[in-house]
Design an enzyme around this catalytic site. Structure first.
Site, mmCIF file in Angstrom:
data_model
loop_
_atom_site.group_PDB
_atom_site.id
_atom_site.type_symbol
_atom_site.label_atom_id
_atom_site.label_comp_id
_atom_site.label_asym_id
_atom_site.label_seq_id
_atom_site.Cartn_x
_atom_site.Cartn_y
_atom_site.Cartn_z
ATOM 1 N N HIS A 1 -2.422 -77.941 38.280
ATOM 2 C CA HIS A 1 -2.636 -79.178 39.054
ATOM 3 C C HIS A 1 -3.224 -78.842 40.416
ATOM 4 O O HIS A 1 -4.198 -79.451 40.857
ATOM 5 C CB HIS A 1 -1.297 -79.919 39.213
ATOM 6 C CG HIS A 1 -1.289 -80.947 40.303
ATOM 7 N ND1 HIS A 1 -1.188 -80.609 41.643
ATOM 8 C CD2 HIS A 1 -1.372 -82.299 40.267
ATOM 9 C CE1 HIS A 1 -1.219 -81.713 42.373
ATOM 10 N NE2 HIS A 1 -1.334 -82.749 41.564
ATOM 11 N N ASN A 2 -2.636 -77.855 41.097
ATOM 12 C CA ASN A 2 -3.118 -77.511 42.436
ATOM 13 C C ASN A 2 -4.521 -76.915 42.384
ATOM 14 O O ASN A 2 -5.342 -77.162 43.272
ATOM 15 C CB ASN A 2 -2.148 -76.521 43.100
ATOM 16 C CG ASN A 2 -0.899 -77.211 43.619
ATOM 17 O OD1 ASN A 2 -0.485 -78.247 43.087
ATOM 18 N ND2 ASN A 2 -0.283 -76.663 44.632
ATOM 19 N N SER B 1 4.738 -82.882 43.104
ATOM 20 C CA SER B 1 3.469 -83.163 43.772
ATOM 21 C C SER B 1 3.453 -84.573 44.348
ATOM 22 O O SER B 1 4.027 -85.484 43.779
ATOM 23 C CB SER B 1 2.299 -83.005 42.807
ATOM 24 O OG SER B 1 1.084 -83.289 43.489
ATOM 25 N N LYS C 1 2.084 -77.107 37.318
ATOM 26 C CA LYS C 1 1.915 -77.491 38.730
ATOM 27 C C LYS C 1 0.833 -76.629 39.385
ATOM 28 O O LYS C 1 0.024 -77.117 40.186
ATOM 29 C CB LYS C 1 3.250 -77.339 39.480
ATOM 30 C CG LYS C 1 3.155 -77.539 41.005
ATOM 31 C CD LYS C 1 2.619 -78.914 41.364
ATOM 32 C CE LYS C 1 2.814 -79.333 42.804
ATOM 33 N NZ LYS C 1 2.489 -78.426 43.872
ATOM 34 N N GLU D 1 -6.806 -79.699 42.032
ATOM 35 C CA GLU D 1 -6.855 -80.349 43.354
ATOM 36 C C GLU D 1 -7.874 -79.638 44.253
ATOM 37 O O GLU D 1 -8.681 -80.286 44.933
ATOM 38 C CB GLU D 1 -5.463 -80.291 43.973
ATOM 39 C CG GLU D 1 -5.294 -80.937 45.328
ATOM 40 C CD GLU D 1 -3.885 -80.700 45.866
ATOM 41 O OE1 GLU D 1 -3.774 -80.304 47.037
ATOM 42 O OE2 GLU D 1 -2.911 -80.895 45.112
#
Length: 483
Positions: free
Chosen positions: A186-187, A128, A183, A190
């Site tokens: 995380h996205n 990222s 991940k 986001e």
């Protein structure tokens, strides 16, 4: 000279990762399916550097130190599987294949098992930070074959971002698909962060009638508070950016959002795990709603908004309330994301280090923020923490934010300004902190029409009951019950 690592895929991320690795003292062999890209790269940007251009996978393998480490930066899906098959023909047992793309974690679980069955090792790593992060230090979230980690640790921890005390924003996440799962979360976070910021922007733009320059000043101030983060920082800069005619460019951008699917994956994973990831779900749906531009234009004519301006408030005080509501909602977003990771870790047998994940996200990545340091502290104090809201720091913080949060959401509702993420975060908070929800009635309904049974307050958990509600339904009940 044998290379320390090979990299396949010379698009923006791949090229920048190669330049990053070389700048940290590693020799890199590169390959791209369209081989003209290899030539233009080694004769251009990579000229004079310790970067070896190769024109076949055989040549790539021949130029690597053993055990060979090959990192793929290619499009997720079939291209990854195709390259794995091709690499298995040129690599040997003990060599390591690394997928640095945005692969879906079930694919990484499957590929880890497959590659290990051939005697090789596999890593699926989240990367990222975008173009800038790839070049100057991304956040890296590796998972897969634990035996592979010692062979890539030095490279990964050299090229990743580092926080103030020098700690690397990269640590081993866990087995098989754990890295890509983290991940993905995380996205999803986001998506949530971006939607929350956009709702704050809309409240100020439409509700308070503020200009882009005025909002630029607000976000600049917010970035000096607990909201200090990359996304607040770039929002500040975007609002100040002028088009060639001197007008703010943000006001000229079409209000339909794109997405690549990782937010959707996070929502689906939450449904699979039975975790209420409401804020991130609303953030995904908000993008879907934004894409319905023509329908929205028509609907706005049928249902014109007559009272959008919030005029009966102290403007400065209300802006501070928006900041507090944004912070409270952000806490909920991360609380939900961490709850999802805990559920998945239990399901898939991953031993996740939650404080370590917060540290990995502290630098290099899109959601990097000062706030993540507090999450790390919370999980360092209590690795078994069930929900961030139960941590003393976050619990006390959110108590102080609730009045402003309620005020902002109610004003938005009163004036017809959509706040899906702010409102769903508040509703989750209210539901999570309610001792007795109306699900007792829901269970009665399920039992009435489907004999799905229920538990009773005056009996031990795990003991199930069925009522013959109509007098002619019989006593047979359904055999499955999932709370």
């Amino acid at each position: 000279m044998a290379a320390d690592i090979g990299l396949i895929g010379l698009a923006v991320m791949g090229e920048n990762l190669v330049m990053n690795m070389e700048s940290k003292g590693f020799t890199v062999a590169v390959y791209n399916r369209t081989t003209s890209k290899v030539t233009s790269f080694v004769e251009g940007r990579a000229k004079g550097k310790n970067i070896i251009g190769t024109y076949s996978l055989e040549e790539l393998a021949a130029n690597l130190k053993k055990p060979r480490r090959v990192m793929m930066m290619v499009k997720a899906g079939k291209p990854v599987d195709d390259f794995i098959e091709a690499l298995l023909k040129v690599l040997e047992p003990g060599d390591i294949i690394i997928d640095g793309g945005n692969s879906h974690f079930p694919d990484t679980i499957r590929r880890t098992q497959y590659v290990e069955s051939k005697g090789l090792l596999y890593i699926g790593t989240g990367v990222s930070g975008g173009e800038e992060g790839a070049l100057n230090g991304p956040s890296l979230m590796p998972g897969g074959s634990p035996a592979a980690w010692p062979y890539v640790k030095e490279i990964f921890q050299s090229i990743c971002a580092h926080v103030e005390d020098g700690s690397p924003c990269c640590e081993w996440v866990g087995e098989n698909g754990a890295g890509h799962f983290v991940k993905m979360v995380h996205n999803g976070i986001e998506y949530g962060d971006m939607q929350l910021i956009c709702e704050a922007y809309q409240l100020m733009r439409d509700g308070l009638g503020m200009t882009a320059d005025e909002m630029h000043e607000v976000f600049a101030e917010w970035n000096k508070t607990e909201l200090d983060s990359y996304l607040i920082e770039i929002t500040r800069d975007i609002l100040a950016y002028k088009d060639t005619d001197g007008e703010p460019i943000v006001g000229k951008i079409l209000d339909t959002a794109g997405q690549k699917g990782t937010g959707k994956w996070t929502g689906i994973a939450a449904l699979d795990e039975g975790v209420p990831l409401t804020l991130i779900g609303e953030a995904v749906f908000a993008r879907c709603l934004s894409a319905m531009k023509d329908e929205r234009v028509e609907a706005s004519k049928v249902f014109p908004k007559e009272n959008v301006k919030i005029s009966d408030v102290d403007k400065k005080a209300f802006i501070e309330d928006i900041r507090k509501a944004l912070y409270a909602s952000k806490i909920i977003s991360y609380a939900q994301g961490y709850t999802l990771m805990r559920a998945a870790a239990k399901n898939y047998g991953w031993n996740l280090n939650y404080g370590g994940i917060a540290l990995m996200w502290r630098g290099g990545c899109i959601i990097r923020s000062v706030f993540l340091g507090k999450i790390k502290e919370a999980y360092d104090k209590n690795p078994q923490l069930e929900n961030l809201l139960l941590d003393p720091y976050f619990g006390n913080t959110i108590k102080g934010l609730v009045p402003a949060w309620r005020n902002v959401v109610s004003e938005a509702v009163r004036h017809g300004i959509p706040m899906p993420a702010f409102a769903s975060a508040l509703t989750y908070f209210d539901g999570y902190t309610t001792e007795k929800l109306p699900a007792n009635l829901l269970q009665a309904q399920r039992d009435y029409f489907g004999a799905h049974t229920y538990e009773r307050l005056d009996s031990p958990r795990g003991e199930f009951f069925h009522t013959n509600w109509t007098g002619h339904g019989g006593d047979t009940s359904a055999s499955t019950y999932t709370a």
